[in-house]
Design a protein around this motif. Structure first.
Motif, PDB file in Angstrom:
ATOM      1  N   MET B  60       7.700  41.105 -16.954  1.00  0.00           N
ATOM      2  CA  MET B  60       8.935  41.497 -17.633  1.00  0.00           C
ATOM      3  C   MET B  60       9.392  42.898 -17.232  1.00  0.00           C
ATOM      4  O   MET B  60      10.528  43.266 -17.431  1.00  0.00           O
ATOM      5  CB  MET B  60       8.731  41.465 -19.160  1.00  0.00           C
ATOM      6  CG  MET B  60       8.511  40.078 -19.700  1.00  0.00           C
ATOM      7  SD  MET B  60       9.891  39.016 -19.298  1.00  0.00           S
ATOM      8  CE  MET B  60       9.079  37.519 -18.829  1.00  0.00           C
ATOM      9  N   TRP B  61       8.451  43.666 -16.725  1.00  0.00           N
ATOM     10  CA  TRP B  61       8.815  45.061 -16.391  1.00  0.00           C
ATOM     11  C   TRP B  61       9.759  45.133 -15.202  1.00  0.00           C
ATOM     12  O   TRP B  61      10.501  46.084 -15.047  1.00  0.00           O
ATOM     13  CB  TRP B  61       7.560  45.893 -16.103  1.00  0.00           C
ATOM     14  CG  TRP B  61       6.631  45.958 -17.267  1.00  0.00           C
ATOM     15  CD1 TRP B  61       6.936  45.683 -18.557  1.00  0.00           C
ATOM     16  CD2 TRP B  61       5.250  46.302 -17.243  1.00  0.00           C
ATOM     17  NE1 TRP B  61       5.848  45.840 -19.355  1.00  0.00           N
ATOM     18  CE2 TRP B  61       4.779  46.219 -18.570  1.00  0.00           C
ATOM     19  CE3 TRP B  61       4.359  46.684 -16.244  1.00  0.00           C
ATOM     20  CZ2 TRP B  61       3.464  46.501 -18.910  1.00  0.00           C
ATOM     21  CZ3 TRP B  61       3.058  46.961 -16.577  1.00  0.00           C
ATOM     22  CH2 TRP B  61       2.611  46.865 -17.913  1.00  0.00           C
ATOM     23  N   GLY B  62       9.613  44.136 -14.317  1.00  0.00           N
ATOM     24  CA  GLY B  62      10.477  44.135 -13.140  1.00  0.00           C
ATOM     25  C   GLY B  62      10.027  45.184 -12.123  1.00  0.00           C
ATOM     26  O   GLY B  62       9.065  45.908 -12.344  1.00  0.00           O
ATOM     27  N   PHE B  63      10.737  45.212 -11.003  1.00  0.00           N
ATOM     28  CA  PHE B  63      10.356  46.135  -9.941  1.00  0.00           C
ATOM     29  C   PHE B  63      11.423  47.181  -9.738  1.00  0.00           C
ATOM     30  O   PHE B  63      12.591  46.874  -9.538  1.00  0.00           O
ATOM     31  CB  PHE B  63      10.148  45.381  -8.630  1.00  0.00           C
ATOM     32  CG  PHE B  63       8.864  44.636  -8.611  1.00  0.00           C
ATOM     33  CD1 PHE B  63       7.664  45.318  -8.512  1.00  0.00           C
ATOM     34  CD2 PHE B  63       8.835  43.261  -8.719  1.00  0.00           C
ATOM     35  CE1 PHE B  63       6.462  44.643  -8.494  1.00  0.00           C
ATOM     36  CE2 PHE B  63       7.640  42.574  -8.701  1.00  0.00           C
ATOM     37  CZ  PHE B  63       6.449  43.259  -8.592  1.00  0.00           C
ATOM     38  N   ARG B  68       9.237  48.099  -5.103  1.00  0.00           N
ATOM     39  CA  ARG B  68       9.608  47.200  -4.019  1.00  0.00           C
ATOM     40  C   ARG B  68       9.161  47.762  -2.684  1.00  0.00           C
ATOM     41  O   ARG B  68       8.651  47.064  -1.832  1.00  0.00           O
ATOM     42  CB  ARG B  68      11.113  46.982  -4.011  1.00  0.00           C
ATOM     43  CG  ARG B  68      11.538  45.790  -4.831  1.00  0.00           C
ATOM     44  CD  ARG B  68      12.849  45.256  -4.329  1.00  0.00           C
ATOM     45  NE  ARG B  68      13.822  46.329  -4.253  1.00  0.00           N
ATOM     46  CZ  ARG B  68      14.610  46.669  -5.262  1.00  0.00           C
ATOM     47  NH1 ARG B  68      14.567  46.021  -6.395  1.00  0.00           N
ATOM     48  NH2 ARG B  68      15.457  47.665  -5.141  1.00  0.00           N
TER      49      ARG B  68
END
Lengths: 116, 883
Positions: B60-63, B68
């Motif tokens: 859920m935190w994402g990048f 990346r």
């Protein structure tokens, strides 16, 4: 850039409703994860059992959307816990979800019980 | 990195959150009456799979951009690890390209850029050459109060120092009292020199303290002997401080006021026409260099006016008053080394720059070939929804990874290569001890280069490769026939560039090498083999006139008794005077100063009878000097062919008289002989006019200057050095003797040319190999793609020869275009190096054709190998591949 990904209320009923339920639960004040799960279960008459595997991802997702804010605090039993609370945006989102939900209920009800 | 750390912190928090959840649950169960241990157990069971929950939450935190990038990096590393051969090749090529640049840059940095380790170096200015007299310095000091907060004069030369027991020549700095206070340099031990110093006191360098005295803490107050005079050590300078001339490292600093006593022939504090000092000052705060220059222009004429020698004839008077100066930025000091090396360093810089471009082209080629192999992978990524920018970013990240690896290896090459270059460029007379430790500038340069090269070599292939249509690329996978024209064109462009750059570097190598060969094989006008030059210091002041003549005769007799010594002579400067300088005068013939020849200087030397026979300079006409050419007899001289033809075109010069210089006190001298031309100072000089005077008639000169002895041996001269030294020590233990073979002097006079040609040959060969490998790769690749086409041709009756020719013809077209471009560029660029090219034109056709021939030969080899393989293709197999 990931932050700008639009939140989408998926058709998956569970996820969408879980988010709404969480927001709704927090309307009465800050609560930690365990407390939220407890409250949902109690308020649904033990019908809705929230899995931790859905609860925590949802909490973190909502926090990332800035609908929730969190801070570390102490529980009623004097235990350290992470408390979540609604933000202003979260309150707005809750209202939107609520009206959408009402609409959905009405629509489904209309389909299911056309006689009324 | 911020985001990355953030992630770690979030991980910990999540763990804590889950732990809290479990604890609260367990506590509730305990409150309901369960035992603690089973309560914890059921809390954990109810919670479910902790790892899974964590993983699901983490997604859920994402990048962020950094995550990346790190993901790209990890992916890139995995990929590079999977192709160790490819990775090693690319890293090696980049390390070579960046490393040679770092090496040259570290030298440029040390010699040209680095600021002096003094207080506020940006306030320092130096007075533009030529050098100045002591009265001039005083004049500027008196009038420059408004501009300078400090001003000093200095000179660097060599002195004979007895450190403990052993006598050694040491580079010495002579400075006025304001030197250390103006620079703001303190001593690590003792005190600096100051304006109140009287008598011979000395400050030694940190190096000298370490090397000569093993860091003796009680060094202050000790005495050493400098030019046989007692000098007291009063201080030790900090490490890394070498005075104001980077590259020259004086071991000892002495008061300038003592210089006339120590080196009477160098220094004269009273004379306004004796200009040997360098001037440096510190500008007052708030005064810009422009302002200071304006101020200087106001009082400079007054300084010159007040210091002029009244006995000067009007013409020289005007010249003296017309001398100008200018304040130059002095933050990096004043450097003779800089003057000597600026041009060679810039040329080396350009050459290594070309090699870097060639390296980039060749890495781009390798990446292209590999990227073509990755078309499928990239097509899959597109199909899965990756944006083009995302894929380009991935490819550029991989390029960056390669560059950084290359740059790290390049730092090693740079450090080692910089030291090697400095060593190669040093001579015994001017050792370069530049501070080569890597500073932030070299580091920044190297990694800046890495970034630059990344852009150069990875962006073009990345954009090209990602310009594919995923559908087509996926379908193309098993299809080997036919070649896209675009691929051919970018690859071809890179190969053309590689060939062109290689030709430029090869042309440079050929030009410099031929020029060096010309210098080495040049006839200097004397016989350098088996000739030993013996510098004898300590004669003036102790032997005069008749005693001096007698002493030289005794030296001569003594040296001749050594086995292997054939003959001995004396002169003021040895053949190839080099660092010892030159003595020039204008001359008049038969009392007439010819207008056509006025202003052209003639070089003078003072020699003993037998000099020409000893050094092997051929006698053409007339007679050598003899014992009778002494004071009281008719003054005589011997001139070279070039002098004869300049002043006596066609006539026999013998018997004519010439007068030397413009001073009326000079007597006329009669020409008694003509010798062959010889080099005076260095091999690179154009034919100079030389005249020789007999030292028997130049006693005033010989009384004041040390002479050198030339010793002609019949055996190896290096073996003669020790017996010669012993013999002279026997004659007079106070003499200071240095020996050097003339062969060594020759070698050292060519040091710059040698370094430039060694480096350029190295770079030329490297670029040649890179280009050949690149071409080989391209041809081999195209042959593979055209296997089925070739199969068809063979099946239809094409001969092996025909196939080979077809493929070689294609690649030669590329090579010839690269060759033409490279030759054109070399033709245009070589004139910038004209100063370093001797004996041939800077567009020497032989050198340029040599470069072209080498390139053609290697290109032919590189395309013949795959072409021959193609010609042996079995049509049956090739055609089966098609389906």
């Amino acid at each position: 850039m990931a932050g700008k990904e639009r939140y989408q209320n998926r058709i998956e009923l569970l996820q969408g409703t879980l988010d709404m339920l969480i927001l709704r639960t927090l309307q009465w004040g800050p609560q930690h994860g365990h407390g939220i799960a407890q409250a949902i279960r109690a308020n649904s008459g033990e019908l809705l059992q929230v899995e931790t595997g859905s609860l925590y991802p949802a909490l973190h997702r909502l926090e990332k959307q800035a609908w929730l804010a969190s801070e570390w605090g102490v529980s009623e039993k004097n235990q350290k816990a992470k408390f979540y609370k609604l933000t202003a945006a979260g309150r707005k989102q809750l209202l939107a979800e609520q009206s959408k939900w009402d609409l959905l209920i009405k629509a489904i009800a209309g389909v299911m019980k056309p006689a009324q | 990195m911020f985001n990355f750390l953030q992630h770690n912190k979030r991980d910990k928090e999540l763990e804590e959150e889950i732990r809290a959840h479990l604890a609260i649950d367990a506590q509730l169960r305990v409150d309901a009456g369960e035992n603690p241990a089973p309560a914890r157990e059921s809390a954990r069971r109810d919670f479910g799979n902790v790892l899974q929950v964590k993983e699901a939450t983490r997604t859920m935190w994402g990048f962020g951009a950094m995550e990346r990038f790190l993901a790209d990096l990890r992916y890139g590393l995995r990929l590079l690890g999977r192709n160790p051969g490819f990775t090693a090749a690319v890293v090696a090529i980049l390390a070579l390209g960046i490393g040679v640049n770092a090496a040259v840059f570290s030298l440029v940095d040390a010699v040209l850029l680095k600021s002096l380790p003094v207080r506020a170096p940006e306030e320092l200015v130096w007075f533009k050459d030529p050098s100045f007299s002591y009265p001039t310095f005083q004049g500027v000091k008196e009038r420059g109060n408004g501009i300078f907060s400090g001003l000093f004069a200095w000179d660097i030369s060599t002195v004979n120092v007895e450190w403990n027991q052993d006598m050694q020549i040491a580079p010495a700095l002579f400075v006025t009292g304001e030197f250390y206070s103006t620079l703001g340099v303190e001593t690590v031990l003792g005190r600096p020199l100051n304006s109140r110093d009287e008598g011979l006191v000395a400050v030694i360098s940190h190096d000298a303290w370490e090397r000569r005295f093993q860091r003796d803490p009680a060094i202050i107050g000790k005495t050493i002997r400098v030019e046989r005079m007692q000098a007291t050590i009063v201080g030790v300078t900090p490490p890394g401080f070498y005075g104001v001339a980077p590259g020259l490292s004086p071991e000892i600093t002495l008061p300038l006021t003592e210089q006339p006593k120590l080196k009477p022939q160098d220094a004269d504090l009273a004379s306004a026409s004796r200009a040997w000092l360098h001037l440096m000052g510190r500008l007052k705060p708030g005064i810009s260099r422009e302002l200071a220059n304006a101020g200087l222009r106001v009082f400079w004429p007054q300084v010159m006016e007040s210091t002029i020698d009244p006995s000067l004839p009007p013409e020289r008077r005007a010249r003296f008053l017309g001398r100008e100066t200018e304040l130059m930025p002095g933050h990096a000091g004043y450097s003779a080394v800089r003057n000597r090396f600026t041009q060679p360093l810039l040329i080396l810089g350009a050459l290594v720059g070309f090699l870097l471009l060639a390296a980039c082209a060749s890495v781009a080629n390798l990446l292209l070939v590999r990227a073509s192999g990755r078309r499928r992978e990239i097509a899959v990524r597109f199909a899965l929804g990756a944006s083009r920018g995302r894929v380009v970013r991935q490819l550029v990240t991989e390029g960056l990874l390669l560059s950084v690896l290359g740059a790290a290896a390049a730092l090693l090459i740079g450090h080692w290569g910089g030291a090697l270059l400095a060593d190669l460029m040093a001579t015994s007379q001017s050792p370069i001890s530049v501070d080569l430790t890597f500073d932030w500038r070299t580091l920044a340069f190297t990694f800046g280069m890495a970034l630059f090269t990344t852009l150069l070599f990875s962006i073009a292939p990345a954009i090209r490769v990602t310009g594919v249509n995923p559908g087509r690329a996926l379908k193309e996978v098993s299809h080997t026939g036919g070649h896209g024209t675009r691929r051919w064109s970018l690859d071809s462009g890179l190969v053309i560039a590689q060939v062109g750059l290689a030709v430029i570097l090869l042309a440079g190598a050929a030009l410099f090498a031929r020029s060096l060969q010309h210098l080495v094989s040049m006839d200097p006008g004397f016989e350098p083999d088996k000739l030993l030059v013996v510098a004898v210091d300590g004669v003036p002041g102790r032997y005069r006139d008749e005693r001096l003549m007698a002493f030289h005769e005794r030296i001569d007799e003594r040296l001749r008794t050594i086995r292997g010594v054939e003959s001995v002579s004396f002169s003021w400067v040895p053949p190839l005077s080099n660092e010892m300088g030159a003595w020039t005068e204008s001359i008049a013939v038969d009392g007439v100063l010819q207008p056509s020849t006025s202003g052209v200087q003639t070089y003078f030397n003072v020699i003993s009878p037998g000099y020409f026979a000893t050094v092997g300079q051929q006698f053409l006409r007339g007679r050598d000097f003899g014992r009778l050419d002494r004071e009281g007899a008719v003054r005589t001289c011997i001139i070279t062919e070039a002098t004869a033809s300049a002043f006596f075109a066609g006539q026999d010069p013998i018997g004519h008289r010439i007068s030397i210089g413009k001073a009326t006190s000079r007597q006329n001298v009669q020409i008694v002989g003509v010798v062959r031309d010889a080099k005076y100072q260095r091999l690179q000089e154009a034919g100079r006019r030389i005249a020789y005077l007999p030292y028997g008639q130049s006693l005033d000169f010989a009384n004041n200057y040390n002479l050198v002895a030339e010793v002609r041996g019949s055996i190896d001269t290096a073996a003669l050095a020790e017996p010669v030294r012993l013999a002279l020590a026997n004659l007079d233990p106070e003499l200071i003797v240095r020996t050097e073979t003339l062969v060594n002097r020759l070698r050292e006079s060519l040091v710059t040319e040698r370094v430039v040609s060694i480096v350029s040959v190295f770079l030329g060969v490297a670029a040649l190999l890179l280009a050949a490998v690149g071409l080989y790769g391209l041809v081999a690749y195209s042959v593979t793609r055209r296997t089925s086409e070739i199969g068809v041709r063979i099946a239809l009756g094409a001969t092996q020869k025909g196939i080979v020719w077809m493929i070689v013809h294609d690649s030669l077209l590329l090579v010839v275009s690269g060759l033409a471009a490279g030759l054109l560029a070399a033709f245009g660029l070589s004139r910038f190096a004209a100063n370093l090219i001797h004996g041939i034109s800077s567009t020497d056709p032989a050198a340029l054709s040599l470069a072209a021939a080498f390139m053609l030969l290697f290109a032919l080899l590189a395309s013949l190998l795959p072409a021959r393989r193609a010609a042996r293709v079995d049509p049956a197999i090739a055609l089966r591949q098609e389906s």
